[in-house]
Motif scaffolding. Structure first.
Motif, PDB file in Angstrom:
ATOM      1  N   UNK A 156      10.739   7.281  -7.357  1.00  0.00           N
ATOM      2  CA  UNK A 156      10.272   6.978  -5.994  1.00  0.00           C
ATOM      3  C   UNK A 156      11.143   7.617  -4.961  1.00  0.00           C
ATOM      4  N   UNK A 157      10.595   7.263  -3.911  1.00  0.00           N
ATOM      5  CA  UNK A 157      11.207   8.345  -2.882  1.00  0.00           C
ATOM      6  C   UNK A 157      12.271   8.332  -1.945  1.00  0.00           C
ATOM      7  N   UNK A 158      12.962   7.120  -2.293  1.00  0.00           N
ATOM      8  CA  UNK A 158      15.041   6.963  -2.392  1.00  0.00           C
ATOM      9  C   UNK A 158      16.003   7.757  -2.902  1.00  0.00           C
ATOM     10  N   UNK A 159      15.209   7.505  -4.785  1.00  0.00           N
ATOM     11  CA  UNK A 159      15.787   8.768  -5.846  1.00  0.00           C
ATOM     12  C   UNK A 159      15.166   9.914  -5.565  1.00  0.00           C
ATOM     13  N   UNK A 190      19.555  15.814  -1.573  1.00  0.00           N
ATOM     14  CA  UNK A 190      20.974  15.615  -1.095  1.00  0.00           C
ATOM     15  C   UNK A 190      21.656  16.008  -1.721  1.00  0.00           C
ATOM     16  N   UNK A 191      22.196  15.110  -3.302  1.00  0.00           N
ATOM     17  CA  UNK A 191      22.527  15.496  -3.878  1.00  0.00           C
ATOM     18  C   UNK A 191      23.031  17.418  -4.372  1.00  0.00           C
ATOM     19  N   UNK A 192      21.316  17.486  -4.854  1.00  0.00           N
ATOM     20  CA  UNK A 192      21.776  19.344  -5.561  1.00  0.00           C
ATOM     21  C   UNK A 192      22.039  20.187  -4.065  1.00  0.00           C
ATOM     22  N   UNK A 193      22.293  19.718  -2.488  1.00  0.00           N
ATOM     23  CA  UNK A 193      22.157  20.220  -1.533  1.00  0.00           C
ATOM     24  C   UNK A 193      23.488  20.294  -1.656  1.00  0.00           C
ATOM     25  N   UNK A 194      24.007  19.316  -1.549  1.00  0.00           N
ATOM     26  CA  UNK A 194      25.720  19.198  -1.231  1.00  0.00           C
ATOM     27  C   UNK A 194      26.266  19.938  -2.396  1.00  0.00           C
ATOM     28  N   UNK A 249       1.047  -1.283  -0.371  1.00  0.00           N
ATOM     29  CA  UNK A 249      -0.373   0.408  -0.085  1.00  0.00           C
ATOM     30  C   UNK A 249       0.661   1.051  -0.128  1.00  0.00           C
ATOM     31  N   UNK A 250       2.179   1.326   0.432  1.00  0.00           N
ATOM     32  CA  UNK A 250       3.044   2.308   0.295  1.00  0.00           C
ATOM     33  C   UNK A 250       4.315   2.197   0.300  1.00  0.00           C
ATOM     34  N   UNK A 251       5.241   3.265   0.163  1.00  0.00           N
ATOM     35  CA  UNK A 251       6.330   2.765   0.062  1.00  0.00           C
ATOM     36  C   UNK A 251       7.629   3.980   0.791  1.00  0.00           C
ATOM     37  N   UNK A 252       8.401   4.267   1.606  1.00  0.00           N
ATOM     38  CA  UNK A 252       9.189   5.190   3.067  1.00  0.00           C
ATOM     39  C   UNK A 252      10.046   5.365   2.632  1.00  0.00           C
ATOM     40  N   UNK A 253      10.945   6.068   2.548  1.00  0.00           N
ATOM     41  CA  UNK A 253      12.435   6.226   3.218  1.00  0.00           C
ATOM     42  C   UNK A 253      12.915   7.449   3.746  1.00  0.00           C
ATOM     43  N   UNK A 254      13.214   7.751   4.512  1.00  0.00           N
ATOM     44  CA  UNK A 254      13.897   8.786   5.294  1.00  0.00           C
ATOM     45  C   UNK A 254      15.710   8.575   5.540  1.00  0.00           C
ATOM     46  N   UNK A 255      16.249   9.751   5.909  1.00  0.00           N
ATOM     47  CA  UNK A 255      17.487   9.946   6.179  1.00  0.00           C
ATOM     48  C   UNK A 255      17.362  11.292   6.925  1.00  0.00           C
ATOM     49  N   UNK A 306      31.342  24.352   5.356  1.00  0.00           N
ATOM     50  CA  UNK A 306      30.246  23.850   6.942  1.00  0.00           C
ATOM     51  C   UNK A 306      29.354  22.910   6.617  1.00  0.00           C
ATOM     52  N   UNK A 307      28.464  22.277   7.301  1.00  0.00           N
ATOM     53  CA  UNK A 307      27.212  22.125   8.439  1.00  0.00           C
ATOM     54  C   UNK A 307      26.887  22.445   9.024  1.00  0.00           C
ATOM     55  N   UNK A 308      26.221  23.491   8.811  1.00  0.00           N
ATOM     56  CA  UNK A 308      26.142  23.926  10.461  1.00  0.00           C
ATOM     57  C   UNK A 308      24.657  23.458  11.124  1.00  0.00           C
ATOM     58  N   UNK A 309      23.982  22.201  10.251  1.00  0.00           N
ATOM     59  CA  UNK A 309      22.693  22.065  11.173  1.00  0.00           C
ATOM     60  C   UNK A 309      22.244  20.478  10.714  1.00  0.00           C
ATOM     61  N   UNK A 310      21.549  20.022  11.373  1.00  0.00           N
ATOM     62  CA  UNK A 310      21.511  18.968  11.252  1.00  0.00           C
ATOM     63  C   UNK A 310      20.541  18.574   9.893  1.00  0.00           C
ATOM     64  N   UNK A 311      19.996  17.688   8.963  1.00  0.00           N
ATOM     65  CA  UNK A 311      19.983  17.802   7.746  1.00  0.00           C
ATOM     66  C   UNK A 311      18.738  16.383   7.757  1.00  0.00           C
TER      67      UNK A 311
END
Length: 543
Positions: free
Chosen positions: A500-503, A509-513, A317-323, A520-525
């Motif tokens: 899909x969610x993972x992709x 994340x690639x665009x953000x990097x 019924x669903x697909x989920x992905x998180x980082x 430097x990274x100042x906050x959790x992503x």
């Protein structure tokens, strides 16, 4: 201490030698010039006194007669005898009286020429013409003949045959006051030459002896008072660098000058370095221990978050992905997703204020409370209300949590949610693009007791997706301090909306990097994407 010559010793000794030589040379040259100048002036003044005396013997009114006739009367001869006697009596080389050719001021026609018998010069007869003035003295002779002025500087000449001479020249006036001739007195400077030679030998010898004695005394002083203590400090510094063990050798240097200060400073430096090394060893050991514990804490935190994907492989019924990418070893962001019952899926996205271990510990408490209080059929507003009161009771550090929780009914597609000051999610309808879903933001968790939270809802259809995140995404900055922002996030989500969610999360994340670069990274992503794929069959499931 074994004596030795060092680079510093050589440099100081060489400098003293050069200084002594230069000082002696300067003193000798200045003394020689002053001594010579005084003697030469004395000789010249003496020559002028003789010239003035000789001028009193002359009868200038008869000069033209003598030159035109060449006859020498008794008066002429008497004057010549007196001039000869004056030459011998004063030790003068010669006294002459001559008429100057005004066309060049160099040619002389001699009227009298009294020569010292010991000089070896020959007497010029009456009327003898010769070039008797050197080129460098022409201006002086011109001033004498035309203005009657005494030479502004004494006239000096030197030859190998007769040595050094000074010449005094004065104008000879007739009874009418007209200048008719020049009277010259040339006086040998024999005593001056002897004095010069004696001076040079005596002074040079005296300077050499003085410099030598000074060098002996100063070298002994230099070695005892400066070089020996410096060598002791140098040896102690080298020994300490090799052994890392302090000693009290420098305590023997009790001088109160800069060297004594240096010795005390080196001695104190050894003690301070040893204390620093001991402290650094303890700090390093403590840091290694803390690092090991942080490494364990990082792993524990990672293990607390769902990290196995696909998370529910038996649920079509669903697909989920998180980082989650923490800014430090451990972070304050967290996400969660879990089945409340067979037909309800809960997702949580939260961000604890602050960073590091305190935020991570508060995150554990918040995550646990939210999950424990999310029960089937319970209103999410009530869940956050109760969790908020519990967090406020144990919040001595004054931390707070922005949180978003949603529960998806897999049968009906209803998505209920509650928001405690967190970012609004992006919703992508089937075949469409991600758009921010504006919902009301409640107050943060753990900020104040007694806050009542309201639950909202939306309808999702198969094919719809939800993207939720923390402010570490939109507030990421590049080297120029520019924010990534909501617009860039929206454009990125729109570009990769078909994935899909993972992709999708990988691309974000690639665009953000790429945007942040080396900053430097100042906050959790932290990011999460949920896709509702199909409705769950309602067979055998209670509403």
């Amino acid at each position: 201490m074994k004596k030795r010559v060092t680079g510093l010793t050589g440099k100081l000794t060489f400098g003293v030698i050069i200084f002594g030589i230069l000082l002696g040379a300067i003193i000798s040259i200045i003394g020689y010039r002053e001594f010579t100048s005084v003697l030469e002036q004395q000789y010249n003044d003496s020559a002028y006194e003789i010239a003035e005396t000789a001028a009193n013997y002359l009868n200038p009114d008869k000069f033209e007669e003598y030159l035109s006739t060449g006859e020498q009367d008794e008066e002429y001869k008497e004057i010549e005898r007196r001039l000869d006697a004056l030459v011998d009596a004063t030790g003068t080389t010669l006294i002459y009286v001559a008429k100057v050719d005004v066309s060049d001021y160099r040619t002389l026609t001699y009227i009298y020429d009294a020569v010292n018998s010991a000089s070896g010069f020959e007497r010029y007869p009456l009327g003898h013409t010769a070039i008797g003035v050197e080129e460098k003295y022409v201006n002086n002779v011109r001033n004498i003949i035309t203005k009657g002025e005494r030479a502004t500087e004494y006239l000096y000449s030197y030859s190998e045959e007769s040595g050094a001479h000074t010449t005094a020249g004065i104008a000879v006036h007739d009874s009418k006051g007209e200048i008719v001739a020049i009277l010259g007195v040339e006086k040998a400077m024999t005593r001056l030459e002897n004095a010069r030679n004696t001076y040079v030998k005596d002074v040079l010898l005296g300077v050499l002896v003085a410099v030598f004695l000074f060098l002996l005394a100063y070298s002994a002083f230099l070695y005892r008072e400066i070089l020996t203590p410096i060598l002791a400090v140098t040896d102690e510094a080298k020994r300490f660098a090799e052994t890392n063990t302090p000693s009290d050798k420098l305590s023997a240097i009790q001088k109160k000058d800069e060297i004594g200060v240096l010795a005390k400073a080196v001695n104190k430096m050894e003690t301070d370095i040893m204390a620093y090394i001991e402290n650094l060893t303890a700090v390093t050991a403590e840091k290694e221990r803390i690092g090991a514990e942080l490494s364990i804490a990082t792993q524990i935190q990672a293990d607390m978050l769902p990290s196995i994907f696909p998370a529910f492989p038996d649920r079509p019924e669903f697909d989920i992905y998180a980082t989650m990418n923490p800014a430090k070893e451990v972070g304050g962001d967290f996400y969660d997703f879990f089945m409340v019952d067979e037909r309800h899926l809960a997702i949580v996205m939260a961000d604890v204020s602050g960073k590091g271990v305190p935020a991570a510990l508060f995150m554990v408490i918040g995550k646990t409370l939210i999950k424990d209080h999310t029960q089937p059929g319970r209103d999410l507003g009530e869940v956050f209300t109760e969790v908020n009161d519990l967090l406020c009771e144990s919040n001595s550090e004054g931390l707070f949590i922005t949180a978003f929780e949603g529960v998806l009914d897999l049968v009906s597609g209803e998505f209920t949610f509650v928001n405690a000051g967190h970012e609004i999610p992006f919703i992508c309808k089937k075949g469409g693009s991600f758009e921010p879903y504006k919902i009301r933001a409640g107050f943060v968790l753990a900020g104040m007791e007694g806050i009542r939270y309201q639950c909202g809802s939306m309808q999702l259809s198969p094919g719809d997706r939800l993207f939720q995140y923390t402010d570490g995404v939109t507030e990421a900055t590049d080297k120029d301090s520019r924010l990534y922002g909501m617009e860039r996030l929206k454009e990125t989500l729109a570009e990769y909306a078909s994935l899909p969610p993972r992709g999708l999360l990988v691309k974000v994340k690639e665009e953000l990097d790429g945007f942040v670069g080396d900053a430097p990274q100042f906050d959790d992503i932290t990011m999460l994407c949920l896709e509702y794929r199909e409705r769950m069959r309602n067979e055998g499931i209670d509403d």
